[in-house]
Scaffold this motif. Structure first.
Motif, PDB file in Angstrom:
ATOM      1  N   THR A  34       0.835  -1.213   0.000  1.00  0.00           N
ATOM      2  CA  THR A  34       0.000   0.000   0.000  1.00  0.00           C
ATOM      3  C   THR A  34       0.861   1.250   0.000  1.00  0.00           C
ATOM      4  OG1 THR A  34      -1.747  -1.177   1.208  1.00  0.00           O
ATOM      5  CG2 THR A  34      -1.831   1.229   1.201  1.00  0.00           C
TER       6      THR A  34
ATOM      7  N   GLU B   3       2.183   1.687  -3.365  1.00  0.00           N
ATOM      8  CA  GLU B   3       1.139   2.147  -4.279  1.00  0.00           C
ATOM      9  C   GLU B   3       0.888   3.648  -4.113  1.00  0.00           C
ATOM     10  OE1 GLU B   3      -3.344   0.705  -5.662  1.00  0.00           O
ATOM     11  OE2 GLU B   3      -2.217  -0.394  -4.113  1.00  0.00           O
ATOM     12  N   VAL B   4       0.869   4.108  -2.871  1.00  0.00           N
ATOM     13  CA  VAL B   4       0.682   5.537  -2.612  1.00  0.00           C
ATOM     14  C   VAL B   4       1.869   6.333  -3.154  1.00  0.00           C
ATOM     15  CG1 VAL B   4       0.493   7.299  -0.813  1.00  0.00           C
ATOM     16  CG2 VAL B   4      -0.770   5.149  -0.588  1.00  0.00           C
ATOM     17  N   THR B   5       3.068   5.801  -2.979  1.00  0.00           N
ATOM     18  CA  THR B   5       4.270   6.462  -3.485  1.00  0.00           C
ATOM     19  C   THR B   5       4.234   6.560  -5.003  1.00  0.00           C
ATOM     20  OG1 THR B   5       5.551   5.604  -1.617  1.00  0.00           O
ATOM     21  CG2 THR B   5       6.790   6.423  -3.513  1.00  0.00           C
TER      22      THR B   5
ATOM     23  N   SER C 117       1.579   6.614  -6.823  1.00  0.00           N
ATOM     24  CA  SER C 117       0.554   7.592  -7.151  1.00  0.00           C
ATOM     25  C   SER C 117       1.108   9.013  -7.039  1.00  0.00           C
ATOM     26  CB  SER C 117      -0.651   7.428  -6.211  1.00  0.00           C
ATOM     27  OG  SER C 117      -1.573   8.480  -6.393  1.00  0.00           O
TER      28      SER C 117
ATOM     29  N   SER D 243      -5.518   4.813  -2.378  1.00  0.00           N
ATOM     30  CA  SER D 243      -4.081   5.018  -2.587  1.00  0.00           C
ATOM     31  C   SER D 243      -3.847   6.030  -3.697  1.00  0.00           C
ATOM     32  CB  SER D 243      -3.406   3.686  -2.940  1.00  0.00           C
ATOM     33  OG  SER D 243      -3.512   2.761  -1.884  1.00  0.00           O
TER      34      SER D 243
ATOM     35  N   LEU E 149      -4.880   9.416  -2.223  1.00  0.00           N
ATOM     36  CA  LEU E 149      -3.938   9.865  -1.194  1.00  0.00           C
ATOM     37  C   LEU E 149      -2.685  10.443  -1.831  1.00  0.00           C
ATOM     38  CD1 LEU E 149      -3.013  10.180   1.713  1.00  0.00           C
ATOM     39  CD2 LEU E 149      -2.342   7.755   1.706  1.00  0.00           C
ATOM     40  N   GLY E 150      -2.168   9.785  -2.858  1.00  0.00           N
ATOM     41  CA  GLY E 150      -0.988  10.309  -3.543  1.00  0.00           C
ATOM     42  C   GLY E 150      -1.249  11.675  -4.136  1.00  0.00           C
TER      43      GLY E 150
ATOM     44  N   ILE F 284      -4.892   7.824   5.441  1.00  0.00           N
ATOM     45  CA  ILE F 284      -3.789   7.058   6.043  1.00  0.00           C
ATOM     46  C   ILE F 284      -4.315   6.151   7.151  1.00  0.00           C
ATOM     47  CG2 ILE F 284      -1.717   7.264   7.465  1.00  0.00           C
ATOM     48  CD1 ILE F 284      -0.964   9.738   5.876  1.00  0.00           C
TER      49      ILE F 284
ATOM     50  N   LEU G  79      -6.341   3.193   5.613  1.00  0.00           N
ATOM     51  CA  LEU G  79      -5.448   2.211   4.985  1.00  0.00           C
ATOM     52  C   LEU G  79      -4.639   1.460   6.030  1.00  0.00           C
ATOM     53  CD1 LEU G  79      -4.194   4.297   1.923  1.00  0.00           C
ATOM     54  CD2 LEU G  79      -5.776   2.355   1.885  1.00  0.00           C
TER      55      LEU G  79
END
Length: 244
Positions: free
Chosen positions: A4, A7-9, A11, A78, A81-82, A113, A116
């Motif tokens: 996760t 994935e956020v990174t 994004s 995700s 959030l990114g 956050i 998740l």
């Protein structure tokens, strides 16, 4: 959890890379123009995805608040959030937004956050994302119309109408239903409930600003109408109507 975070990174890097490409391609445009293009694209994509998750894929947020996160819900959050991390950093760097918007972004980031990390409550948070982001494309379209000198047209009137309508019906009305379901359910974390209520109060703050905008616009239209009516009225001279 590691997947996760990755994935956020990804994004965040994707939105940042898209912004950098737009700045390189549209060198004659301002940084805000390119950032709003990113915001417009995010609004369209996330509205479609979160709407599908909340309304079709399920589970239903009004009856299953606090349920475990599904893989699709995690992907949508995700991605969002990114973007919010990117946009908050942009707003802080260029200092373009007020405290209310910065508070909104901070609450959104913290809420996603938490969801998740906990592994539950993505159902209602995705629904909140849907009712919040559905008006974003209209808001950005309004800004672009103003920049291109086409805001004071019929198209601008249509965009303003649907923006206000969807904001009041979905973000305020629908948001109230989601908050009620979240608060009444025993499953969501109390901290998430508090954050959700804070987010709703932020929406109410935006609503006050929108109501002021609508009031100013209606008064302006009224004054314009009365001025036009008085200018077109026949003028009396010595008790008689002037000839036309």
């Amino acid at each position: 959890m590691v997947s996760t975070v990755l994935e956020v990174t990804c994004s965040l890097v994707s939105w940042l890379s898209l912004y950098a490409c737009l700045c390189h391609r549209n060198k004659h445009r301002s940084c805000e123009w390119n950032c709003r293009l990113v915001t417009l694209l995010h609004g369209v994509i996330v509205t479609c995805l979160s709407g599908y998750v909340a309304l079709l894929d399920g589970p239903w947020p009004l009856t299953h608040a606090g349920s475990p996160n599904t893989s699709l819900q995690i992907h949508v959050l995700s991605l969002t959030l990114g973007y919010f991390i990117f946009d908050l950093g942009w707003c802080l760097y260029f200092q373009t937004e007020g405290d209310l918007m910065l508070f909104h972004h901070t609450l959104s980031i913290c809420g996603m956050i938490m969801v998740l990390g906990l592994g539950k409550s993505a159902t209602e948070v995705n629904a909140v994302v849907f009712v919040s982001e559905i008006t974003n494309p209209l808001l950005q379209t309004r800004w672009f119309l103003r920049e291109m000198g086409r805001y004071h047209t019929f198209l601008g009137e249509v965009v303003d109408f649907f923006f206000v309508f969807l904001f009041l019906v979905l973000r305020i009305g629908g948001g109230a239903l989601i908050m009620y379901a979240m608060v009444m359910s025993p499953d969501p974390s109390w901290l998430l409930k508090a954050g959700g209520l804070a987010m709703y109060f932020v929406s109410l703050g935006f609503m006050v600003e929108i109501c002021r905008f609508v009031r100013r616009k209606m008064l302006k239209k009224y004054h314009s109408w009365t001025s036009l009516r008085s200018s077109n009225a026949p003028v009396k001279t010595n008790g008689h109507l002037t000839a036309h």
